[in-house]
Design a protein around this motif. Structure first.
Motif, short mmCIF file in Angstrom:
data_model
loop_
_atom_site.label_atom_id
_atom_site.label_comp_id
_atom_site.label_asym_id
_atom_site.label_seq_id
_atom_site.Cartn_x
_atom_site.Cartn_y
_atom_site.Cartn_z
N UNK A 375 0.84 -1.19 0.00
CA UNK A 375 0.00 0.00 0.00
C UNK A 375 0.88 1.24 0.00
N UNK A 376 0.26 2.37 -0.27
CA UNK A 376 0.96 3.66 -0.24
C UNK A 376 -0.09 4.75 -0.09
N UNK A 377 0.35 6.00 -0.14
CA UNK A 377 -0.59 7.10 -0.05
C UNK A 377 -1.43 7.21 -1.31
N UNK A 378 -2.72 7.45 -1.12
CA UNK A 378 -3.64 7.56 -2.24
C UNK A 378 -3.96 9.03 -2.49
N UNK A 379 -3.68 9.50 -3.71
CA UNK A 379 -3.94 10.91 -4.00
C UNK A 379 -5.44 11.21 -4.00
N UNK A 380 -6.23 10.33 -4.61
CA UNK A 380 -7.67 10.59 -4.70
C UNK A 380 -8.33 10.61 -3.34
N UNK A 381 -8.05 9.60 -2.50
CA UNK A 381 -8.68 9.56 -1.18
C UNK A 381 -8.12 10.63 -0.26
N UNK A 382 -6.84 11.00 -0.43
CA UNK A 382 -6.28 12.10 0.35
C UNK A 382 -6.96 13.42 -0.01
N UNK A 383 -7.26 13.60 -1.31
CA UNK A 383 -7.97 14.81 -1.72
C UNK A 383 -9.37 14.85 -1.12
N UNK A 384 -10.06 13.70 -1.08
CA UNK A 384 -11.38 13.64 -0.45
C UNK A 384 -11.26 13.99 1.04
N UNK A 385 -10.24 13.46 1.69
CA UNK A 385 -10.02 13.73 3.10
C UNK A 385 -9.82 15.22 3.36
N UNK A 386 -8.97 15.85 2.54
CA UNK A 386 -8.69 17.27 2.73
C UNK A 386 -9.93 18.12 2.46
N UNK A 387 -10.65 17.80 1.38
CA UNK A 387 -11.83 18.59 1.03
C UNK A 387 -12.97 18.39 2.03
N UNK A 388 -12.92 17.30 2.78
CA UNK A 388 -13.95 17.07 3.80
C UNK A 388 -13.68 17.84 5.07
N UNK A 389 -12.53 18.52 5.14
CA UNK A 389 -12.21 19.33 6.31
C UNK A 389 -11.62 18.56 7.46
N UNK A 390 -10.90 17.47 7.19
CA UNK A 390 -10.31 16.68 8.27
C UNK A 390 -9.34 17.55 9.07
N UNK A 391 -9.31 17.35 10.38
CA UNK A 391 -8.47 18.16 11.26
C UNK A 391 -7.25 17.41 11.78
N UNK A 392 -7.34 16.11 11.93
CA UNK A 392 -6.23 15.30 12.45
C UNK A 392 -6.23 13.96 11.73
N UNK A 393 -5.15 13.18 11.89
CA UNK A 393 -5.15 11.82 11.31
C UNK A 393 -6.18 10.88 11.92
#
Length: 627
Positions: A375-393
């Motif tokens: 596995x590795x970092x996912x650009x698409x899901x990371x973008x969804x995470x950021x656009x959803x306003x995530x505050x912490x891991x």
């Protein structure tokens, strides 16, 4: 002590957990749910791409979420299966789960070792043109690999060029399904034992087996259109206004949720359509099929593989994976660190690259104990995470829990998901990876960088590892060429002023000597001192020192003095330690000009110090740039 800085905690989670705010909780939960609704259908699709049973996509999707929550330094990043990793696993795991799980374990060990030894700088040798060439070629390869599922074709080879040939040759099988079959015998339709819907299709002259391919094509293209429309809807969605009426804000939230969870919605809709056909007694789609229900067992990765005629031992498995043991961990690190850096820069915080390597390595090692592939970092899901306003891991905990719930209770529902819908999810995810503008930008900015880009892009269609290795080698050769042939500016006048454009290392010594001697010792050139301006030289090695000593002696034999000016401290210390005969240096050009003018016969060198009162008398005065 007052004024002293407290060291940062060893675990990144201890940096944000003590100051966790209650106001962050709903945002983290919402982001975790949004990412989870994206991760589950993508996990099934990426397992299909990797050539593994679909449950392995889900097995690979939860451990990274939990580990990164503890060890990650970027609040936005989510770890899990990606299109790039799935493509590489397909190449190096040979569609064998045992190879894929062992590859995850070994990749994690390599990544963990690189993080502990602070070897992340090795990733810097993979240049942007190589990365862009690889991702663009991978986008085309992965998309075309899914065309067979969209069109309902079977028996298509994995190699890209054979895949292209076979798909184009057999595309008529799908087209014929969409047209009435000439000479169809309709009299036997009423006596046909075929289910009602297939009999209805026969009434229109459609062959039953061909209709399955037509159904896949229609459903796949419909899912692609729906995903593209929802993506466009999200990109054009205006920012929510807090003062807007309640109905407007609710409508905005509904549209945002539908667009963000578009993969889950499309897969759910396709599954309902397939289930409806199943109830009616006919199935025009190829379905995912049964997926084992329940959580994966926690056990060590397999270090051997049982085959019908014996056992494949661990050394043979390593030999089979070959260069994949280097390509997979390096590409995983590159993808994850690049995503973390991009979102950290975008959202105004900093990451620790070495800690990111440790987090990814631990996630892959522990993931292999639950049957995960790399596995590795996912650009698409990371973008969804950021656009959803995530505050912490902490949002990753919600995502991981959602995947576990799917494994525990929902796998029986995945039976009805059409393969064409999963293919549409994959194509929709990888199409944005193709950067057509990079060719135009490099042509405008630095045309030489087109060479590694094109080499990587073209060879990746043959084999991924050949493209990456060739691109890195070409980039390295271009880098070595720039070191061996640095730009050298030569200004001719009362003094021959030589200015290297970069540091001096052993491949560049002969180039510098030839540049100086071809001007200073030329038959048509007047005798004059040589001044070496080292203001751009930040480092020098022993071979370069020997070359400068030989240059001093050669110019001295012809009665020409050589002086150095603007030496940086590290370079000056090296040259002083070498105790070169006739070595003289000055802080600036002006002081060098004054010192050279004090030598008998070289009074006109004062012109270099800015006190020139008449034009130079040398007819050969000019300025050139030797490359």
């Amino acid at each position: 002590m007052p004024g002293s800085r407290c060291p940062l905690p060893a675990l990144p989670v201890l940096r944000w957990l003590p100051r966790y705010s209650r106001a962050w909780l709903p945002l983290d939960v919402l982001a975790g749910l949004a990412v989870g609704l994206t991760a589950v259908p993508q996990a099934l699709a990426y397992a299909e791409l990797a050539g593994l049973p679909l449950q392995y996509g889900l097995y690979s999707s939860f451990m990274g979420c939990f580990v990164y929550c503890l060890l990650g330094t970027a609040k936005d990043v989510t770890l899990g299966p990606t299109a790039i990793m799935s493509l590489l696993v397909s190449s190096y795991a040979f569609h064998q789960p045992a190879y894929a799980v062992l590859l995850a374990f070994l990749s994690g060990c390599i990544q963990l070792a690189m993080g502990l030894l602070r070897l992340g700088f090795l990733l810097d040798f993979i240049s942007c043109p190589v990365i862009k060439g690889f991702t663009s070629a991978a986008s085309i390869t992965i998309s075309f690999n899914q065309v067979k599922n969209i069109l309902g074709l079977q028996g298509i080879p994995r190699q890209f060029f054979l895949q292209l040939y076979e798909t184009l040759r057999r595309i008529g099988e799908t087209r014929s399904a969409l047209l009435p079959i000439p000479g169809a015998d309709f009299s036997a339709v009423t006596q046909s034992p075929c289910p009602p819907l297939c009999g209805a299709l026969r009434r229109f002259g459609w062959h039953c087996c061909a209709s399955c391919r037509a159904g896949d094509a229609v459903l796949g293209l419909s899912c692609l259109a729906a995903l593209a429309g929802l993506r466009a809807m999200k990109s054009h969605l205006p920012q929510a206004v807090p003062t807007a009426p309640l109905a407007v804000r609710i409508s905005h939230l509904i549209v945002w949720i539908c667009a963000t969870a578009r993969n889950a919605l499309v897969v759910l809709f396709a599954g309902l359509v397939a289930y409806s056909f199943q109830v009616m007694g006919c199935q025009p789609f190829r379905l995912t099929g049964s997926i084992p229900q329940g959580l994966p067992p926690f056990r060590p990765p397999p270090f051997s593989l049982a085959v019908p005629n014996g056992t494949v031992p661990f050394p043979s498995m390593l030999q089979d994976m070959g260069v994949g043991l280097a390509v997979v961990p390096l590409m995983g690190l590159l993808e994850s660190v690049a995503i973390a850096k991009a979102f950290a820069s975008q959202n105004g915080y900093r990451i620790d690259p070495s800690q990111e390597l440790l987090a990814l390595g631990v996630a892959n090692v522990l993931g292999s104990f639950v049957s995960s592939y790399p596995i590795t970092g996912s650009f698409g899901r990371t973008a969804v995470n950021a656009q959803s306003g995530v505050c912490t891991p902490a949002g990753g905990l919600v995502t991981g829990a959602l995947v576990l719930l799917s494994l525990a209770y929902l796998t029986s529902l995945f039976y009805y998901i059409p393969k064409a819908a999963l293919a549409a999810v994959i194509i929709s995810a990888v199409v944005p990876m193709f950067d057509a503008g990079i060719f135009r930008r490099l042509w405008r900015v630095q045309r030489l960088d087109l060479v590694p880009l094109c080499v990587t892009f073209l060879l990746c269609f043959w084999e991924v590892q050949y493209g990456i290795v060739a691109g890195v080698l070409v980039s390295g050769l271009l880098l070595l060429h720039s070191i061996a042939r640095p730009p050298i500016k030569v200004s001719e006048g009362a003094v021959l002023l030589v200015q290297p454009g970069s540091s001096l290392h052993f491949p560049a010594v002969e180039h510098l000597r030839n540049s100086v001697c071809s001007r200073a010792l030329a038959a048509a050139s007047p005798a004059r001192p040589v001044l070496l301006d080292c203001s751009h030289v930040s480092s020098i090695d022993y071979t370069a020192v020997l070359g400068l000593a030989e240059l001093l002696q050669e110019l001295h034999r012809h009665g020409l003095p050589l002086a150095f000016c603007a030496l940086q401290e590290p370079v000056l210390q090296v040259l002083l330690s070498a105790d070169l005969e006739g070595f003289q240096h000055f802080p600036s050009r002006e002081e060098a000009g004054e010192a050279l003018a004090a030598l008998p016969g070289w009074e006109r060198c004062r012109e270099l110090g800015g006190s020139r009162t008449e034009p130079p008398t040398s007819p050969a005065q000019s300025t050139g740039l030797i490359q």
